[in-house]
Structure formats: C-alpha cells, structure tokens
Design a protein around this motif. Structure first.
Motif, PDB file in Angstrom:
ATOM      1  N   GLU A  74      21.583  24.892 -80.688  1.00  0.00           N
ATOM      2  CA  GLU A  74      23.027  24.820 -80.831  1.00  0.00           C
ATOM      3  C   GLU A  74      23.739  25.038 -79.493  1.00  0.00           C
ATOM      4  O   GLU A  74      24.958  25.156 -79.458  1.00  0.00           O
ATOM      5  CB  GLU A  74      23.512  25.865 -81.842  1.00  0.00           C
ATOM      6  N   HIS A  75      22.975  25.103 -78.398  1.00  0.00           N
ATOM      7  CA  HIS A  75      23.578  25.259 -77.080  1.00  0.00           C
ATOM      8  C   HIS A  75      24.150  23.918 -76.619  1.00  0.00           C
ATOM      9  O   HIS A  75      23.833  22.855 -77.165  1.00  0.00           O
ATOM     10  CB  HIS A  75      22.536  25.759 -76.071  1.00  0.00           C
ATOM     11  N   VAL A  76      25.004  23.983 -75.609  1.00  0.00           N
ATOM     12  CA  VAL A  76      25.622  22.761 -75.083  1.00  0.00           C
ATOM     13  C   VAL A  76      24.580  22.018 -74.254  1.00  0.00           C
ATOM     14  O   VAL A  76      24.024  22.555 -73.297  1.00  0.00           O
ATOM     15  CB  VAL A  76      26.857  23.087 -74.219  1.00  0.00           C
ATOM     16  N   ARG A  77      24.308  20.791 -74.628  1.00  0.00           N
ATOM     17  CA  ARG A  77      23.351  19.965 -73.892  1.00  0.00           C
ATOM     18  C   ARG A  77      24.053  18.678 -73.471  1.00  0.00           C
ATOM     19  O   ARG A  77      24.469  17.890 -74.312  1.00  0.00           O
ATOM     20  CB  ARG A  77      22.130  19.655 -74.754  1.00  0.00           C
ATOM     21  N   VAL A  78      24.201  18.488 -72.168  1.00  0.00           N
ATOM     22  CA  VAL A  78      24.836  17.273 -71.653  1.00  0.00           C
ATOM     23  C   VAL A  78      23.755  16.198 -71.574  1.00  0.00           C
ATOM     24  O   VAL A  78      23.012  16.106 -70.598  1.00  0.00           O
ATOM     25  CB  VAL A  78      25.473  17.518 -70.272  1.00  0.00           C
ATOM     26  N   ASP A  79      23.654  15.411 -72.624  1.00  0.00           N
ATOM     27  CA  ASP A  79      22.563  14.437 -72.713  1.00  0.00           C
ATOM     28  C   ASP A  79      23.075  13.005 -72.871  1.00  0.00           C
ATOM     29  O   ASP A  79      22.512  12.209 -73.620  1.00  0.00           O
ATOM     30  CB  ASP A  79      21.635  14.796 -73.866  1.00  0.00           C
ATOM     31  N   ILE A  80      24.154  12.715 -72.171  1.00  0.00           N
ATOM     32  CA  ILE A  80      24.723  11.368 -72.267  1.00  0.00           C
ATOM     33  C   ILE A  80      23.705  10.320 -71.841  1.00  0.00           C
ATOM     34  O   ILE A  80      23.564   9.259 -72.459  1.00  0.00           O
ATOM     35  CB  ILE A  80      26.000  11.262 -71.403  1.00  0.00           C
ATOM     36  N   LEU A  81      22.971  10.614 -70.756  1.00  0.00           N
ATOM     37  CA  LEU A  81      21.981   9.671 -70.244  1.00  0.00           C
ATOM     38  C   LEU A  81      20.616   9.901 -70.882  1.00  0.00           C
ATOM     39  O   LEU A  81      19.948   8.943 -71.295  1.00  0.00           O
ATOM     40  CB  LEU A  81      21.876   9.794 -68.719  1.00  0.00           C
ATOM     41  N   SER A  82      20.196  11.169 -70.967  1.00  0.00           N
ATOM     42  CA  SER A  82      18.843  11.441 -71.463  1.00  0.00           C
ATOM     43  C   SER A  82      18.670  11.050 -72.923  1.00  0.00           C
ATOM     44  O   SER A  82      17.557  10.725 -73.356  1.00  0.00           O
ATOM     45  CB  SER A  82      18.505  12.924 -71.283  1.00  0.00           C
ATOM     46  N   SER A  83      19.761  11.082 -73.705  1.00  0.00           N
ATOM     47  CA  SER A  83      19.643  10.726 -75.121  1.00  0.00           C
ATOM     48  C   SER A  83      19.268   9.264 -75.321  1.00  0.00           C
ATOM     49  O   SER A  83      18.799   8.879 -76.392  1.00  0.00           O
ATOM     50  CB  SER A  83      20.959  11.014 -75.847  1.00  0.00           C
ATOM     51  N   ARG A  84      19.447   8.443 -74.287  1.00  0.00           N
ATOM     52  CA  ARG A  84      19.105   7.021 -74.371  1.00  0.00           C
ATOM     53  C   ARG A  84      17.640   6.763 -74.018  1.00  0.00           C
ATOM     54  O   ARG A  84      17.151   5.654 -74.178  1.00  0.00           O
ATOM     55  CB  ARG A  84      20.003   6.213 -73.432  1.00  0.00           C
ATOM     56  N   LEU A  85      16.967   7.812 -73.521  1.00  0.00           N
ATOM     57  CA  LEU A  85      15.574   7.662 -73.101  1.00  0.00           C
ATOM     58  C   LEU A  85      14.633   7.867 -74.283  1.00  0.00           C
ATOM     59  O   LEU A  85      15.002   8.456 -75.298  1.00  0.00           O
ATOM     60  CB  LEU A  85      15.250   8.680 -72.006  1.00  0.00           C
ATOM     61  N   PRO A  86      13.387   7.401 -74.153  1.00  0.00           N
ATOM     62  CA  PRO A  86      12.385   7.699 -75.191  1.00  0.00           C
ATOM     63  C   PRO A  86      12.198   9.201 -75.350  1.00  0.00           C
ATOM     64  O   PRO A  86      12.424   9.972 -74.420  1.00  0.00           O
ATOM     65  CB  PRO A  86      11.112   7.036 -74.635  1.00  0.00           C
ATOM     66  N   ARG A  87      11.751   9.612 -76.545  1.00  0.00           N
ATOM     67  CA  ARG A  87      11.663  11.036 -76.858  1.00  0.00           C
ATOM     68  C   ARG A  87      10.755  11.780 -75.878  1.00  0.00           C
ATOM     69  O   ARG A  87      11.071  12.895 -75.472  1.00  0.00           O
ATOM     70  CB  ARG A  87      11.135  11.222 -78.289  1.00  0.00           C
ATOM     71  N   ASN A  88       9.646  11.189 -75.506  1.00  0.00           N
ATOM     72  CA  ASN A  88       8.726  11.869 -74.596  1.00  0.00           C
ATOM     73  C   ASN A  88       9.383  12.171 -73.249  1.00  0.00           C
ATOM     74  O   ASN A  88       9.175  13.242 -72.665  1.00  0.00           O
ATOM     75  CB  ASN A  88       7.467  11.024 -74.381  1.00  0.00           C
ATOM     76  N   LYS A  89      10.187  11.236 -72.755  1.00  0.00           N
ATOM     77  CA  LYS A  89      10.873  11.473 -71.483  1.00  0.00           C
ATOM     78  C   LYS A  89      11.941  12.553 -71.634  1.00  0.00           C
ATOM     79  O   LYS A  89      12.168  13.338 -70.708  1.00  0.00           O
ATOM     80  CB  LYS A  89      11.485  10.175 -70.973  1.00  0.00           C
ATOM     81  N   GLN A  90      12.580  12.599 -72.792  1.00  0.00           N
ATOM     82  CA  GLN A  90      13.551  13.670 -73.048  1.00  0.00           C
ATOM     83  C   GLN A  90      12.862  15.036 -73.021  1.00  0.00           C
ATOM     84  O   GLN A  90      13.414  16.010 -72.491  1.00  0.00           O
ATOM     85  CB  GLN A  90      14.216  13.461 -74.412  1.00  0.00           C
ATOM     86  N   ILE A  91      11.654  15.097 -73.575  1.00  0.00           N
ATOM     87  CA  ILE A  91      10.900  16.355 -73.584  1.00  0.00           C
ATOM     88  C   ILE A  91      10.520  16.756 -72.164  1.00  0.00           C
ATOM     89  O   ILE A  91      10.593  17.944 -71.798  1.00  0.00           O
ATOM     90  CB  ILE A  91       9.649  16.226 -74.466  1.00  0.00           C
ATOM     91  N   TRP A  92      10.150  15.781 -71.337  1.00  0.00           N
ATOM     92  CA  TRP A  92       9.821  16.092 -69.944  1.00  0.00           C
ATOM     93  C   TRP A  92      11.045  16.628 -69.195  1.00  0.00           C
ATOM     94  O   TRP A  92      10.930  17.520 -68.351  1.00  0.00           O
ATOM     95  CB  TRP A  92       9.256  14.859 -69.234  1.00  0.00           C
ATOM     96  N   ILE A  93      12.212  16.100 -69.514  1.00  0.00           N
ATOM     97  CA  ILE A  93      13.446  16.612 -68.918  1.00  0.00           C
ATOM     98  C   ILE A  93      13.687  18.047 -69.362  1.00  0.00           C
ATOM     99  O   ILE A  93      14.112  18.909 -68.573  1.00  0.00           O
ATOM    100  CB  ILE A  93      14.641  15.703 -69.285  1.00  0.00           C
ATOM    101  N   GLU A  94      13.419  18.342 -70.643  1.00  0.00           N
ATOM    102  CA  GLU A  94      13.538  19.712 -71.151  1.00  0.00           C
ATOM    103  C   GLU A  94      12.614  20.656 -70.386  1.00  0.00           C
ATOM    104  O   GLU A  94      13.016  21.755 -69.989  1.00  0.00           O
ATOM    105  CB  GLU A  94      13.185  19.743 -72.645  1.00  0.00           C
TER     106      GLU A  94
END
Length: 207
Positions: A74-94
């Motif tokens: 529930e924290h603020v996540r600025v994912d305007i760009l990362s949300s468009r990436l495949p899930r695995n790449k989003q996890i690597w960003i995390e």
C-alpha cells in the motif's frame, strides 16, 4: 531458499501483528484528541502531557506501520514506466530498489537515530513544556520503526527472488485489485451521485 522463505514468513507475521496492534492507536488518538478539545472548550484548560501523548501516538501510527504498509503493497510506488514492463523485469526493479535505496537509507537512519535515543534515555530527557512527557519513548520509535521497515524490505527481497525461481506468489500483487486511493475516489464519487439523486428527488417533490 526454503529457510529464507520461512524467515520471510516470520518477518511478515511480526509486521502483521505490529500493524494490527497500531490500528488501535488510531482509535486512541481520536479519543485523546476529542477529549483534549472538549476539556479545552468546556473547562478552558489543557494538559501538555495529553497533547504530547496525542503527538506520540500520531508518530507511532506512521513509524511503526511502515513495514506493514510495505507488506500490504500500500506504499506509494511510482510505476508509470515499470508497470508497462513484463512482470519479471518489474521484480528485478523491485530487487534493485530494495538493495540500493530502501535498505541503505533505512539502515543509515537506524544507525544515526540510535545514539539520539540512547542519549535521551540515559539523561532521562524531559519535555521542555510544563507538565510534558519524557522524550526517549518517542525517540525510540524512530530506530524501531525503521528496523521493522528494514525487516519488511528483507522479506520483500526474499519473496522477489522466490518469485523469480517459481517458489512463491507474486510479491508486488495487491490484495485488492484497486488501490486504497482508487477505492476512496470511488466512494467519494458514489456519495456525490447519491447526494445529486436526493436533490433531484427533492426538486421533483417540490414541483
């Protein structure tokens, strides 16, 4: 990896219990705040101790639930760009964010705030306000709160790695499909529509 996932579950259980316990502090803040206001207006008096208690609990609501907020995504996540990436790449960003931003920053704050608490505890620091409270409990909340956030970050990191290895569910998936902000916006819009419908009904009856 199984041992790390077990550690993650222990950390999550700790933050879950702390988060649920602190939710009761919200009720106490409301009661104390209302009581202070009533006493001040009715009896024309106030107590610095009760006012500071209100501030202390307000601080606890934010500091002690940071790890719980991360756990619930529930924290603020600025994912305007990362949300468009495949899930695995989003996890690597995390993983990158936790390793190079969250953990270093929180560890530094813990390191710097601990001596401040120790000095306050040893000297039994008191509030500068007449009748105020001792200071060290509220200063202790800083390293404790960020410590819980560090633990939550470690748990999140473990779950991210576990997800990439196919050993656990998606760690960045929200429990609800919509964010708390989206749910609040929908509730406000619904109430506005209900008020508008009620006004229209009153106008029709007036005619």
């Amino acid at each position: 990896m199984k041992a790390l996932l077990a550690l993650s579950r222990v950390i999550d259980a700790l933050n879950q219990r702390v988060g649920r316990a602190v939710t009761w502090v919200t009720l106490l803040v409301v009661l104390v705040s209302a009581g202070n206001a009533i006493v001040r207006k009715v009896f024309h008096t106030s107590s610095n101790a009760w006012l500071e208690l209100q501030w202390y609990m307000f601080g606890a609501m934010f500091l002690l639930t940071a790890g719980y907020t991360l756990l619930k995504n529930e924290h603020v996540r600025v994912d305007i760009l990362s949300s468009r990436l495949p899930r695995n790449k989003q996890i690597w960003i995390e993983i990158f964010g936790v390793l190079f931003f969250l953990l270093p920053a929180c560890t530094l704050i813990m390191y710097l705030s601990w001596p401040v608490f120790v000095d306050s505890y040893v000297s039994n620091e008191q509030s500068s306000n007449t009748g105020g409270l001792i200071r060290w409990p509220v200063k202790l909340m800083i390293p404790v709160g960020f410590g819980l956030l560090v633990l939550a970050g470690i748990s999140h990191l473990i779950k991210c790695v576990g997800y990439l290895r196919g050993l656990c569910p998606d760690p960045i998936a929200r429990e609800n499909a919509k964010t708390a902000e989206e749910l609040l916006a929908e509730e406000i819009a619904r109430e506005a529509l209900e008020r508008e419908a009620a006004l229209q009904q009153q106008n029709q009856q007036g005619r």
